[in-house]
Design a protein around this motif. Structure first.
Motif, PDB file in Angstrom:
ATOM      1  N   VAL A  20      -2.702  -2.654  -9.362  1.00 41.72           N
ATOM      2  CA  VAL A  20      -3.170  -1.270  -9.361  1.00 41.72           C
ATOM      3  C   VAL A  20      -3.991  -1.063 -10.626  1.00 41.72           C
ATOM      4  O   VAL A  20      -3.449  -1.201 -11.733  1.00 41.72           O
ATOM      5  CB  VAL A  20      -1.996  -0.277  -9.328  1.00 41.72           C
ATOM      6  CG1 VAL A  20      -2.506   1.153  -9.272  1.00 41.72           C
ATOM      7  CG2 VAL A  20      -1.086  -0.573  -8.149  1.00 41.72           C
ATOM      8  N   PRO A  21      -5.282  -0.761 -10.535  1.00 40.42           N
ATOM      9  CA  PRO A  21      -6.066  -0.500 -11.755  1.00 40.42           C
ATOM     10  C   PRO A  21      -5.490   0.695 -12.509  1.00 40.42           C
ATOM     11  O   PRO A  21      -5.076   1.687 -11.916  1.00 40.42           O
ATOM     12  CB  PRO A  21      -7.472  -0.198 -11.210  1.00 40.42           C
ATOM     13  CG  PRO A  21      -7.501  -0.791  -9.845  1.00 40.42           C
ATOM     14  CD  PRO A  21      -6.108  -0.689  -9.313  1.00 40.42           C
ATOM     15  N   CYS A  22      -5.448   0.575 -13.820  1.00 37.42           N
ATOM     16  CA  CYS A  22      -4.892   1.642 -14.656  1.00 37.42           C
ATOM     17  C   CYS A  22      -5.752   2.894 -14.523  1.00 37.42           C
ATOM     18  O   CYS A  22      -6.954   2.878 -14.826  1.00 37.42           O
ATOM     19  CB  CYS A  22      -4.827   1.189 -16.109  1.00 37.42           C
ATOM     20  SG  CYS A  22      -4.206   2.453 -17.229  1.00 37.42           S
ATOM     21  N   ALA A  23      -5.136   3.979 -14.082  1.00 45.50           N
ATOM     22  CA  ALA A  23      -5.888   5.221 -13.873  1.00 45.50           C
ATOM     23  C   ALA A  23      -6.384   5.807 -15.186  1.00 45.50           C
ATOM     24  O   ALA A  23      -7.450   6.430 -15.238  1.00 45.50           O
ATOM     25  CB  ALA A  23      -5.006   6.238 -13.135  1.00 45.50           C
ATOM     26  N   ALA A  24      -5.627   5.614 -16.268  1.00 43.84           N
ATOM     27  CA  ALA A  24      -6.038   6.164 -17.558  1.00 43.84           C
ATOM     28  C   ALA A  24      -7.273   5.469 -18.118  1.00 43.84           C
ATOM     29  O   ALA A  24      -8.046   6.065 -18.866  1.00 43.84           O
ATOM     30  CB  ALA A  24      -4.878   6.058 -18.554  1.00 43.84           C
ATOM     31  N   HIS A  25      -7.488   4.190 -17.758  1.00 48.11           N
ATOM     32  CA  HIS A  25      -8.647   3.437 -18.245  1.00 48.11           C
ATOM     33  C   HIS A  25      -9.833   3.489 -17.287  1.00 48.11           C
ATOM     34  O   HIS A  25     -10.933   3.080 -17.654  1.00 48.11           O
ATOM     35  CB  HIS A  25      -8.280   1.957 -18.460  1.00 48.11           C
ATOM     36  CG  HIS A  25      -7.375   1.720 -19.617  1.00 48.11           C
ATOM     37  ND1 HIS A  25      -6.017   1.854 -19.525  1.00 48.11           N
ATOM     38  CD2 HIS A  25      -7.640   1.354 -20.904  1.00 48.11           C
ATOM     39  CE1 HIS A  25      -5.472   1.575 -20.699  1.00 48.11           C
ATOM     40  NE2 HIS A  25      -6.423   1.271 -21.555  1.00 48.11           N
ATOM     41  N   THR A  26      -9.617   3.957 -16.067  1.00 45.16           N
ATOM     42  CA  THR A  26     -10.642   3.819 -15.029  1.00 45.16           C
ATOM     43  C   THR A  26     -11.950   4.478 -15.423  1.00 45.16           C
ATOM     44  O   THR A  26     -13.012   3.845 -15.480  1.00 45.16           O
ATOM     45  CB  THR A  26     -10.124   4.406 -13.710  1.00 45.16           C
ATOM     46  OG1 THR A  26      -9.021   3.626 -13.253  1.00 45.16           O
ATOM     47  CG2 THR A  26     -11.224   4.393 -12.662  1.00 45.16           C
ATOM     48  N   LEU A  27     -11.923   5.783 -15.698  1.00 44.48           N
ATOM     49  CA  LEU A  27     -13.163   6.510 -15.987  1.00 44.48           C
ATOM     50  C   LEU A  27     -13.725   6.135 -17.345  1.00 44.48           C
ATOM     51  O   LEU A  27     -14.939   6.214 -17.559  1.00 44.48           O
ATOM     52  CB  LEU A  27     -12.895   8.012 -15.917  1.00 44.48           C
ATOM     53  CG  LEU A  27     -12.424   8.531 -14.550  1.00 44.48           C
ATOM     54  CD1 LEU A  27     -12.302  10.034 -14.566  1.00 44.48           C
ATOM     55  CD2 LEU A  27     -13.371   8.088 -13.451  1.00 44.48           C
TER      56      LEU A  27
ATOM     57  N   LEU B 269     -23.402   4.187 -12.353  1.00 47.13           N
ATOM     58  CA  LEU B 269     -22.178   4.990 -12.282  1.00 47.13           C
ATOM     59  C   LEU B 269     -21.527   4.865 -10.908  1.00 47.13           C
ATOM     60  O   LEU B 269     -20.305   4.697 -10.796  1.00 47.13           O
ATOM     61  CB  LEU B 269     -22.489   6.453 -12.588  1.00 47.13           C
ATOM     62  CG  LEU B 269     -22.655   6.846 -14.053  1.00 47.13           C
ATOM     63  CD1 LEU B 269     -23.169   8.275 -14.172  1.00 47.13           C
ATOM     64  CD2 LEU B 269     -21.344   6.699 -14.801  1.00 47.13           C
ATOM     65  N   LEU B 270     -22.340   4.944  -9.874  1.00 45.86           N
ATOM     66  CA  LEU B 270     -21.799   4.815  -8.516  1.00 45.86           C
ATOM     67  C   LEU B 270     -21.196   3.435  -8.279  1.00 45.86           C
ATOM     68  O   LEU B 270     -20.138   3.303  -7.661  1.00 45.86           O
ATOM     69  CB  LEU B 270     -22.911   5.074  -7.490  1.00 45.86           C
ATOM     70  CG  LEU B 270     -23.221   6.539  -7.164  1.00 45.86           C
ATOM     71  CD1 LEU B 270     -24.412   6.626  -6.216  1.00 45.86           C
ATOM     72  CD2 LEU B 270     -22.009   7.207  -6.543  1.00 45.86           C
ATOM     73  N   SER B 271     -21.869   2.389  -8.771  1.00 44.30           N
ATOM     74  CA  SER B 271     -21.371   1.040  -8.563  1.00 44.30           C
ATOM     75  C   SER B 271     -20.024   0.825  -9.246  1.00 44.30           C
ATOM     76  O   SER B 271     -19.090   0.261  -8.670  1.00 44.30           O
ATOM     77  CB  SER B 271     -22.394   0.023  -9.088  1.00 44.30           C
ATOM     78  OG  SER B 271     -21.885  -1.284  -9.016  1.00 44.30           O
ATOM     79  N   GLU B 272     -19.904   1.296 -10.489  1.00 45.75           N
ATOM     80  CA  GLU B 272     -18.662   1.092 -11.241  1.00 45.75           C
ATOM     81  C   GLU B 272     -17.507   1.891 -10.647  1.00 45.75           C
ATOM     82  O   GLU B 272     -16.387   1.390 -10.509  1.00 45.75           O
ATOM     83  CB  GLU B 272     -18.875   1.489 -12.707  1.00 45.75           C
ATOM     84  CG  GLU B 272     -19.797   0.581 -13.477  1.00 45.75           C
ATOM     85  CD  GLU B 272     -19.199  -0.801 -13.670  1.00 45.75           C
ATOM     86  OE1 GLU B 272     -17.960  -0.924 -13.692  1.00 45.75           O
ATOM     87  OE2 GLU B 272     -19.973  -1.761 -13.789  1.00 45.75           O
ATOM     88  N   ILE B 273     -17.768   3.132 -10.290  1.00 51.92           N
ATOM     89  CA  ILE B 273     -16.676   3.962  -9.774  1.00 51.92           C
ATOM     90  C   ILE B 273     -16.309   3.580  -8.348  1.00 51.92           C
ATOM     91  O   ILE B 273     -15.154   3.726  -7.920  1.00 51.92           O
ATOM     92  CB  ILE B 273     -17.054   5.460  -9.867  1.00 51.92           C
ATOM     93  CG1 ILE B 273     -15.777   6.310  -9.866  1.00 51.92           C
ATOM     94  CG2 ILE B 273     -17.976   5.878  -8.723  1.00 51.92           C
ATOM     95  CD1 ILE B 273     -16.041   7.758 -10.209  1.00 51.92           C
ATOM     96  N   ASN B 274     -17.262   3.054  -7.597  1.00 52.92           N
ATOM     97  CA  ASN B 274     -16.963   2.634  -6.225  1.00 52.92           C
ATOM     98  C   ASN B 274     -16.071   1.394  -6.219  1.00 52.92           C
ATOM     99  O   ASN B 274     -15.190   1.259  -5.358  1.00 52.92           O
ATOM    100  CB  ASN B 274     -18.272   2.340  -5.476  1.00 52.92           C
ATOM    101  CG  ASN B 274     -18.027   2.085  -4.003  1.00 52.92           C
ATOM    102  OD1 ASN B 274     -17.548   2.948  -3.266  1.00 52.92           O
ATOM    103  ND2 ASN B 274     -18.351   0.885  -3.561  1.00 52.92           N
ATOM    104  N   ARG B 275     -16.258   0.490  -7.180  1.00 57.23           N
ATOM    105  CA  ARG B 275     -15.409  -0.704  -7.252  1.00 57.23           C
ATOM    106  C   ARG B 275     -13.956  -0.327  -7.505  1.00 57.23           C
ATOM    107  O   ARG B 275     -13.033  -0.911  -6.927  1.00 57.23           O
ATOM    108  CB  ARG B 275     -15.921  -1.630  -8.358  1.00 57.23           C
ATOM    109  CG  ARG B 275     -15.179  -2.937  -8.465  1.00 57.23           C
ATOM    110  CD  ARG B 275     -15.926  -3.908  -9.350  1.00 57.23           C
ATOM    111  NE  ARG B 275     -16.001  -3.436 -10.724  1.00 57.23           N
ATOM    112  CZ  ARG B 275     -15.080  -3.706 -11.656  1.00 57.23           C
ATOM    113  NH1 ARG B 275     -14.018  -4.438 -11.329  1.00 57.23           N
ATOM    114  NH2 ARG B 275     -15.219  -3.276 -12.882  1.00 57.23           N
TER     115      ARG B 275
END
Length: 681
Positions: A420-427, A615-621
């Motif tokens: 599970v990717p860390c939600a706190a680090h995602t953005l 931005l779209l590419s990073e957040i979509n991954r």
């Protein structure tokens, strides 16, 4: 010379030994019993007899009454010496082969009719004292369909499908009859029984002993130092819970620089005469005289508390069976990289618990080295990696790499460990990766940082900046702020008070202010303690849709940038590069180069093709990683929004994936649970 001595044969030696034992037994029986020389004093001051009231024993099938055998000395003073002795061995029989009744035997078949005293006796001792787990089970042997079957020690535990063993502490076995009993049913079989099962601790007195005074002095000393340690432990625990320093520059009472530990003890002593007298007597006694107020005592207690807390956490993890791990590293003040290991599990009460395990110094950041470090800690604590069901790290390559990252290596050991990717680090990482690929954006944020550095170095320049700013809706002036090195969403505060002359910089300020405001709100929600998987997917998905809609909003941002300040130029800067004329080769027709305006170049090469698309590419991954997990587990948080056929399909997929953990009837249980919560709602 021949030896003419005569030796007894083996038979003669055995006969003499038996005669000697017989004489010793007769001599012992002729001696008066100890209970005839004194009578103990009861709690109400009256004399009581050590021997229990005689109980009438009877044969199982006849009405013949026989008096009980006299109790031994050990049995008589069992309450004083806290020694439990069985009066009749399990499976004992009378002379004619009939089983006798003994309510205090470890054989439940011998208890007979249970009265209040017997019920209180066994309720105090519990079923562990009469389970008979380590005896032979020959008495239970039966022939069933030409096959011999008998009771087994394995019946005291139940093995679940996932390999977990559940104890059966209520199960009792009778060695004499080979029958099995339920402890609660055996002693509480009378439905009309209303008993009070408060455990009464009976202690004996030491009067009459030659060391009575020494015993009293010993107990007084133990009580004194126990009270001292109670206060010391309370202060150490108070400071440790809040992460406060214990020691100061001095270890002497009465000084202001003696630290929090000694200072709090001095404060408590103002209201505690016992502690005050102890500090006056032992406070500054120095080494060689015990006071239990020194720094060594603090360190020892901290170590003991830490070991106890760690032991409790490991015990809870093993009880919960399934767990997930979360690791991250950061350098400390000594420039040693510390790997933080956190475990997450579900408590027996159904609450999710997240517990810090330990700091682990590391020298390498490769996925292989991190995996070896994590496995070493789990192995030292006796935690099986096969029971791990989740792993959560940031999106760094050494953590999230699909081939050599930590999550990939953990999946090689256990395919059920979902990442599970860390939600706190995602953005945070989305913004960092988007800015670093674009020169104009990186140059803009560098300009913001330089502007803050220039203005903050002088109070006169800072006053000029603040005088030119207007209060916002909350009547607060948004001043310049430094960029954050760790939290990318914190850049939103830095871009809020910047007013620029160049149109490109003003455009960047307007655009990034709009983006970062959304990032800041979403990042705060993703770091919430109550966040669940479905909410995380919705937040990241909504942010992805918002950024995707900005591709057609160039004109809106440009208009806002021109209105940002009267000093903003109304045209983009034009570079002085000459237009290139491509060389024409044989067979090619001459084509003129498309000459884009400054606005078109900025719109295509910076705004759309670089910033928004990256931005779209990073957040979509990251959204895809969350969405895959949501497709597997999301229905567990949204029963009302799933139809019964969809629920069966998703539950069947989950059961097949975790076939070693979930029973075959899991699908039907989920469907029934949906109806259950609907009726409760």
């Amino acid at each position: 010379m021949a030896d003419n001595r005569k030796y007894d044969s083996g038979a003669q030696k055995r006969r003499k030994r038996k005669e000697k034992e017989h004489r010793a037994k007769e001599s012992t029986n002729k001696m008066p019993k100890l209970t005839g020389f004194f009578k103990p004093v009861s709690r109400d001051g009256g004399e009581t007899s050590l021997s229990p009231a005689p109980q009438t024993l009877s044969y199982a099938n006849t009405g013949t009454k026989i008096p009980p055998e006299p109790l031994t000395v050990t049995e008589s003073v069992a309450g004083l010496a806290s020694v439990e002795s069985e009066s009749v061995e399990a499976g004992s029989s009378s002379a004619d082969g009939k089983t006798t009744v003994d309510p205090y035997s470890t054989d439940p078949a011998h208890w007979g009719e249970i009265d209040e005293s017997v019920r209180a006796y066994w309720a105090e001792r519990g079923p562990e004292s009469c389970q008979n787990m380590n005896v032979g089970f020959q008495a239970s042997e039966r022939v069933y369909k030409h096959q011999k079957r008998h009771f087994s020690k394995s019946h005291f535990k139940r093995k679940m499908l996932n390999g977990e063993h559940i104890e059966r502490p209520w199960l009792l076995y009778s060695p004499s009859t080979g029958a099995a009993f339920c402890f609660a049913c055996r002693i509480f079989s009378n439905a009309n029984t209303q008993s009070n099962f408060e455990t009464v601790s009976v202690t004996g007195t030491a009067s009459g002993r030659i060391d009575t005074e020494l015993q009293k002095q010993f107990e007084s000393e133990c009580s004194y130092w126990t009270e001292v340690l109670r206060r010391v432990v309370s202060v150490v625990k108070f400071l440790a819970e809040r992460g406060l320093a214990l020691r100061g520059a001095s270890d002497k009472f009465g000084r202001t620089d003696n630290g929090n530990y000694l200072g709090i003890l001095e404060l408590i002593s103002e209201f505690d005469p016992f502690l005050k007298s102890h500090i006056e007597k032992y406070g500054n006694a120095g080494s060689g005289k015990p006071s239990y107020l020194s720094s060594q005592t603090c360190e020892e207690f901290i170590q003991l508390m830490g070991d106890r807390v760690l032991s409790e956490i490991v015990s809870e993890v093993k009880m919960a069976k399934y767990f997930s791990i979360s690791v991250d590293s950061t350098p400390d003040v000594a420039h040693v990289d510390q790997l933080t290991l956190v475990l997450r599990y579900v408590s027996p009460e159904g609450h999710s618990q997240e517990r810090f395990l330990k700091f682990l110094p590391i020298e390498s950041h490769t996925g292989e080295a991190l995996c070896a470090s994590v496995l070493k800690v789990l192995e030292e604590m006796g935690i099986d990696i096969a029971n791990c069901r989740g792993q959560c790290y940031d999106d760094a390559a050494n953590m999230s790499g699909v081939y050599k990252g930590l999550q990939a290596r953990m999946k090689e050991l256990n395919p059920l460990v979902e990442w599970v990717p860390c939600a706190a680090h995602t953005l945070n990482l989305v913004g960092v990766n988007s800015v670093n690929c674009c020169f104009e954006t990186a140059d803009f944020f560098q300009f913001v940082q330089n502007l803050f550095n220039f203005c903050s170095k002088s109070t006169a320049r800072w006053k000029v900046v603040t005088d030119g700013l207007q209060p916002n809706a909350n009547k607060r002036i948004e001043t310049l702020k430094s960029l954050s090195n760790t939290g990318w969403a914190a850049h939103a505060d830095a871009t809020q008070a910047v007013h620029i002359n160049y149109l490109e910089t003003a455009f960047m300020c307007t655009f990034w202010h709009s983006i970062l405001q959304r990032f800041e709100k979403a990042s705060a929600a993703l770091q919430s303690v109550e966040l669940d998987l479905c909410t995380a997917v919705d937040l990241v998905g909504s942010l992805r849709e918002y950024i995707g809609g900005l591709r057609d909003q160039f004109d809106r941002f440009e208009s806002q940038a021109k209105k940002l300040s009267p000093t903003v130029s109304q045209a983009y800067r034009v570079t002085g590069r000459r237009s290139k004329t491509p060389k024409t080769f044989f067979g090619e027709s001459a084509t003129s180069e498309v000459d884009l305006s400054a606005q078109q170049k900025f719109s295509t090469s910076v705004f759309i093709l670089v910033v928004v698309d990256r931005l779209l590419s990073e957040i979509n991954r990251r959204y895809i990683a969350y969405d895959n997990l949501n497709n597997t587990f999301g229905f567990l948080n949204n029963f009302s929004g799933v139809t019964v056929p969809e629920l069966r399909n998703k539950a069947s997929h989950l059961q097949s994936k975790y076939s070693a953990d979930l029973e075959m009837d899991f699908v039907e249980e989920i469907v029934q649970f949906k109806d259950f919560i609907r009726d409760k709602g």
